[in-house]
Design a protein around this motif. Structure first.
Motif: not given
Ligand code: SF4
Ligand code: SF4
Length: 79
Positions: A1-15, A44-45, A53-55
């Motif tokens: 089971m992995a973590f997944v990045i979702t849509s709020p990342c798209i404008p943010e992308k601060a890494a 979970g880090a 809250g994209a992850v």
């Protein structure tokens, strides 16, 4: 089971997530960052570090965001 990045990342992308991942499995794509599901140890880090809250844990991805699970798999298949 992995973590997944979702849509709020798209404008943010601060890494912020990339800096905290202990196994270096978060990779920059064209429009968002992606978590390699084969390498993620589900610590979970990244979830705690993400300012927008994209992850999510894979089983906890919100309805309407589930295509981001497939999008990540495709990203690493084509890499
Ligand atoms: S911290 Fe969140 S918004 Fe920023 S790159 Fe990582 S997943 Fe995307
Ligand atoms: S849950 Fe942990 S191992 Fe998986 S991507 Fe996030 S920081 Fe990296």
């Amino acid at each position: 089971m992995a973590f997944v990045i979702t849509s709020p990342c798209i404008p943010e992308k601060a890494a912020d997530c990339v800096d905290v991942c202990p196994v270096d499995c978060i990779v920059e794509g064209d429009d968002q960052y992606f978590i390699d599901p084969d390498l993620c140890i589900s610590c979970g880090a990244c979830e705690a570090a993400c300012p927008v809250g994209a992850v999510f844990e894979e089983y906890d991805v919100p309805l309407g965001e589930s295509h981001y699970i497939e999008k990540a798999i495709r990203f690493f298949q084509n890499a």
